[in-house]
Every structure is written in C-alpha cells, then in structure tokens.
Design an enzyme around this catalytic site. Structure first.
Site, PDB file in Angstrom:
ATOM      1  CE  LYS A 141      11.670  -5.832   9.045  1.00 40.20           C
ATOM      2  NZ  LYS A 141      11.047  -6.420   7.797  1.00 40.20           N
ATOM      3  CB  THR A 200       9.179   4.687   4.031  1.00 41.58           C
ATOM      4  OG1 THR A 200       9.380   4.137   5.258  1.00 41.58           O
ATOM      5  CG2 THR A 200       9.808   4.227   2.965  1.00 41.58           C
ATOM      6  CG  ASP A 250      -2.485  -9.067  10.667  1.00 39.40           C
ATOM      7  OD1 ASP A 250      -1.164  -9.241  10.359  1.00 39.40           O
ATOM      8  OD2 ASP A 250      -2.700  -8.816  11.669  1.00 39.40           O
ATOM      9  CB  ALA A 280       3.810  -6.671   5.557  1.00 38.28           C
ATOM     10  CB  SER A 312      -1.028  -0.063   1.271  1.00 34.24           C
ATOM     11  OG  SER A 312      -0.226  -0.041   2.557  1.00 34.24           O
ATOM     12  NE  ARG A 313       2.395   3.570   5.251  1.00 42.13           N
ATOM     13  CZ  ARG A 313       1.739   2.724   6.173  1.00 42.13           C
ATOM     14  NH1 ARG A 313       0.326   2.220   5.545  1.00 42.13           N
ATOM     15  NH2 ARG A 313       2.036   2.044   7.408  1.00 42.13           N
ATOM     16  N   GLY A 314       5.262   3.046   0.730  1.00 40.07           N
ATOM     17  CA  GLY A 314       6.701   2.775   1.080  1.00 40.07           C
ATOM     18  C   GLY A 314       7.384   2.013  -0.002  1.00 40.07           C
ATOM     19  CE1 TYR A 331      11.443  -2.737  11.560  1.00 45.74           C
ATOM     20  CE2 TYR A 331      13.783  -2.489  11.693  1.00 45.74           C
ATOM     21  CZ  TYR A 331      12.604  -2.644  11.083  1.00 45.74           C
ATOM     22  OH  TYR A 331      12.765  -2.315   9.475  1.00 45.74           O
TER      23      TYR A 331
HETATM   24  N1  NAP Z   1      12.163   2.547   5.837  1.00 44.20           N
HETATM   25  C1  NAP Z   1      13.044   1.981   6.342  1.00 44.20           C
HETATM   26  O1  NAP Z   1      13.868   2.894   6.762  1.00 44.20           O
HETATM   27  C2  NAP Z   1      13.357   0.627   6.234  1.00 44.20           C
HETATM   28  C3  NAP Z   1      14.806   0.147   6.861  1.00 44.20           C
HETATM   29  C4  NAP Z   1      15.055  -1.164   6.741  1.00 44.20           C
HETATM   30  C5  NAP Z   1      13.948  -2.082   6.526  1.00 44.20           C
HETATM   31  N2  NAP Z   1      12.624  -1.558   6.086  1.00 44.20           N
HETATM   32  C6  NAP Z   1      11.409  -2.526   5.802  1.00 44.20           C
HETATM   33  O2  NAP Z   1      11.137  -2.595   4.784  1.00 44.20           O
HETATM   34  C7  NAP Z   1       9.787  -2.942   4.792  1.00 44.20           C
HETATM   35  C8  NAP Z   1       8.902  -1.839   4.103  1.00 44.20           C
HETATM   36  O3  NAP Z   1       8.856  -0.558   5.224  1.00 44.20           O
HETATM   37  P1  NAP Z   1       8.322   0.693   4.704  1.00 44.20           P
HETATM   38  O4  NAP Z   1       9.501   1.472   5.079  1.00 44.20           O
HETATM   39  O5  NAP Z   1       7.968   0.823   3.063  1.00 44.20           O
HETATM   40  O6  NAP Z   1       7.106   1.149   5.805  1.00 44.20           O
HETATM   41  P2  NAP Z   1       5.732   1.922   5.551  1.00 44.20           P
HETATM   42  O7  NAP Z   1       5.822   2.899   4.669  1.00 44.20           O
HETATM   43  O8  NAP Z   1       5.265   2.044   6.994  1.00 44.20           O
HETATM   44  O9  NAP Z   1       4.952   0.661   4.788  1.00 44.20           O
HETATM   45  C9  NAP Z   1       4.784  -0.685   5.699  1.00 44.20           C
HETATM   46  C10 NAP Z   1       3.778  -1.501   4.796  1.00 44.20           C
HETATM   47  O10 NAP Z   1       3.543  -2.971   5.469  1.00 44.20           O
HETATM   48  C11 NAP Z   1       2.177  -2.855   5.654  1.00 44.20           C
HETATM   49  N3  NAP Z   1       1.799  -3.665   6.888  1.00 44.20           N
HETATM   50  C12 NAP Z   1       1.966  -3.368   8.153  1.00 44.20           C
HETATM   51  N4  NAP Z   1       1.648  -4.348   9.006  1.00 44.20           N
HETATM   52  C13 NAP Z   1       0.895  -4.943   8.197  1.00 44.20           C
HETATM   53  C14 NAP Z   1       0.453  -6.445   8.549  1.00 44.20           C
HETATM   54  N5  NAP Z   1       0.218  -6.889   9.794  1.00 44.20           N
HETATM   55  N6  NAP Z   1      -0.426  -7.151   7.686  1.00 44.20           N
HETATM   56  C15 NAP Z   1      -0.131  -6.709   6.008  1.00 44.20           C
HETATM   57  N7  NAP Z   1       0.521  -5.374   5.986  1.00 44.20           N
HETATM   58  C16 NAP Z   1       1.094  -5.088   6.857  1.00 44.20           C
HETATM   59  C17 NAP Z   1       1.668  -1.483   5.692  1.00 44.20           C
HETATM   60  O11 NAP Z   1       0.338  -1.398   5.203  1.00 44.20           O
HETATM   61  P3  NAP Z   1      -1.203  -1.340   6.331  1.00 44.20           P
HETATM   62  O12 NAP Z   1      -0.738  -0.361   7.376  1.00 44.20           O
HETATM   63  O13 NAP Z   1      -2.365  -0.903   5.315  1.00 44.20           O
HETATM   64  O14 NAP Z   1      -1.263  -2.690   6.590  1.00 44.20           O
HETATM   65  C18 NAP Z   1       2.405  -0.984   4.394  1.00 44.20           C
HETATM   66  O15 NAP Z   1       2.000  -1.059   3.430  1.00 44.20           O
HETATM   67  C19 NAP Z   1       9.336  -3.150   6.234  1.00 44.20           C
HETATM   68  O16 NAP Z   1       9.703  -4.574   6.321  1.00 44.20           O
HETATM   69  C20 NAP Z   1      10.471  -2.711   6.850  1.00 44.20           C
HETATM   70  O17 NAP Z   1      10.801  -3.184   8.214  1.00 44.20           O
HETATM   71  C21 NAP Z   1      12.241  -0.266   6.031  1.00 44.20           C
END
Ligand code: NAP
Length: 285
Positions: free
Chosen positions: A200, A233, A108, A132, A62-64, A196
C-alpha cells in the site's frame, strides 16, 4: 413597409412576449429556489454534474469502498465499469447503481492479460479508480509465500498494471484522472500487516502516485491517491473494536465518507500528485 398601426402592434406583441418569457423565468427560478430550500440534495443532483456521461472504471467494485465510489459516481451521471473476481456480487453491485449503461467485468487485477483486454475494450475511460485490494492479519514470519505473492500481486501490481494500461489510453485521449486507493498503513505500518503495508505504499511513501502525476500531468491527466484509515467494510470485519475505533474520532470511517473524498478528487481539476488522508485522525498517533 407595414402601416404605422401594425408596426406599433408588432412592437407591443414583441415586448409582451419578452415580458412573458422573463416572468416565466422568474417563476421557474423562484420555484427552484423554494425546492432547494425544501430539499438541497435533490436540487444539487439536478444541477449539471461535471462528471455527467463520463466513463469510470472501478476495480474492487463488488463491495466496500469500490462499490460506494461507484454509487456516488453513478449518482452524478457517470457510466461505471465495475471489476472484481466474484461474478454474483459484482452483478448485484452493478444492478444497484442508479442510471443506465453500467458494466461488470470479472477478472483478477493481478493478471496482466485481464488488463490488456480491459484496455482494448474500454479505450475512453475518463476516471480509473484502483480500489481492489486484500488485507493481511499475519506476522511476517508466519506469512506464506503464496500469501505474500497474492497481496503484492493484487494491491501493488494490479494498481501498476491499471495505471499503465488504462493510463496509456488516457495519454492518447489527453484527458483522464486516476485515483489509487492506498492506505494509511502504507505510511505508518501496523503489526501483522507488513506485506499489506508494503503493498500500500503506492501513494505517499514510494512516490508512485507522485511519479505518475509528473509523467502524465503534461498530457492533462491527474493522478492522486486516497489513504483511508480503518473503514467499516469486510476487510476489517475481523479486527477488534479497539483497533477499528482507534482514531481520534473513536469510530471507523464509512464507505460513503471515502466516496465523498473520491468525488472531490475526481472533480477538482487542480489536485494532482496528492494523497488525501481520510482516517479520522489515526495518523496523529
Ligand atoms: N477497509 C479499510 O479499513 C481500508 C483501509 C485502508 C485502505 N483500504 C483499501 O481500500 C480498498 C478497498 O477495500 P475494502 O475495504 O472496500 O475491502 P473489501 O470490502 O474487502 O473489498 C475489496 C474489493 O476488492 C476486490 N478484489 C480483491 N482482490 C481482487 C483481485 N485480485 N482482482 C479483482 N478484484 C479484487 C473484491 O472483490 P472480489 O473478492 O470479488 O474479487 C472487492 O470488491 C483496498 O485496496 C484496501 O486495501 C481499506
């Protein structure tokens, strides 16, 4: 038998038409080369993508990062199945994808029943991206039981279920590629992110991705991870600028930079059991 004159005429006609075809091919080739010089991206998109018409299921679409990977894959002609909990955001993300036949499924990822339904409905997923995830900004001693459970259930168990249930279909099909979005924190940890970081560690440290690469590899399925550093994000929106820009490049990464890495992992058919770090040099520190 044709009279001698007619045979000469038909031979001339044959050579003329061959010549015309070759000339047309040359003109087409030249115009493509000129177009490529003018606009390389356009012609790249025209060249036949290895991923054309393949099916990818992307959690967190949905995002990010998940939404950006969906955009990148859809540009290559993939049919995307986007998964997240928020109906409105997910539908918006799905509607914004180039191409047709994309789908949105709300649920979920921490719920096994949801994955079982996805597995039954989508038996021919070629690429699974587990993106997610939810973050954490609390010291361990202040983290509630519910928060611990939600982080582990979403980030770790959700990925495990996805790999198990969609992976089983891939084993039957004898083809597939799984990309687990991990985090550099799974390797180096960070204060306020203990749970977290544990959730991860699905890639580098726990060997989960490597173990699956060994289990699935002989059936032609590749399993890899991507470990981002700080990416711009919603997840890091509340972080201080100093933290967001703490990599050697002094800026957070962009979602499209991560999406490019996902595309590379999806298309390179010899990358298996690897976790690609994309963190601007954060892991040096
Ligand atoms: N941004 C960073 O700096 C960063 C760094 C390292 C790793 N990551 C990893 O990259 C991935 C994406 O993160 P992001 O930065 O894009 O975060 P984000 O923008 O907050 O997006 C998170 C996504 O996960 C979905 N989500 C969360 N809980 C869920 C659930 N229980 N079931 C289904 N969907 C779920 C959210 O949608 P809904 O809320 O609508 O469910 C959203 O689409 C994550 O796994 C995160 O740990 C991010």
């Amino acid at each position: 038998m044709l009279p001698c004159r007619s045979r000469i005429d038909s031979a001339i006609t044959y050579y003329e038409s061959t010549f015309v075809l070759q000339a047309k091919a040359l003109v087409l080739n030249n115009s493509l080369l000129e177009e490529q010089a003018r606009n390389p991206t356009l012609v790249n998109k025209r060249s036949f993508s290895k991923l054309q018409n393949k099916v990818c299921l992307i959690t967190g679409g949905s995002r990010g990062i998940g939404a950006a990977i969906a955009q990148r894959f859809a540009q290559e002609g993939l049919k995307c199945i986007l998964v997240s909990r928020s109906m409105v955001e997910l539908q918006k993300s799905c509607a914004g994808l180039p191409g047709l036949d994309h789908k949105a499924r709300f649920g979920d990822v921490g719920e096994r029943k949801f994955w079982v339904e996805l597995g039954k409905e989508f038996k021919d997923v070629d690429i699974l991206v587990n993106s997610a995830g939810i973050g954490q900004q609390t010291l361990l001693v202040r983290t509630s039981e519910e928060e611990i459970d939600q982080i582990i259930r979403t980030n770790l168990i959700g990925t495990v279920y996805g790999c198990q249930i969609i992976g089983k279909n891939m084993l039957k099909n004898k083809t597939g590629s799984i990309i687990n979005i991990s985090s550099i924190l799974g390797l180096r940890g960070s204060s306020g992110c203990a749970i977290y970081s544990a959730s991860k560690a699905v890639s580098k440290t726990s060997g989960f991705t490597k173990a699956l690469a060994q289990e699935f590899g002989p059936s032609g399925i590749r399993v890899n991870g991507i470990a981002p550093g700080y990416i711009d994000t919603d997840m890091i929106a509340g972080f201080s600028e100093a933290m967001r820009s703490s990599s050697a490049l002094k800026r957070p990464g962009t979602v499209s930079e991560v999406a490019e890495a996902a595309f590379m992992v999806a298309t390179n058919t010899y990358i298996n059991g690897s976790t690609i770090t994309i963190d601007g040099g954060l892991s040096f520190y």
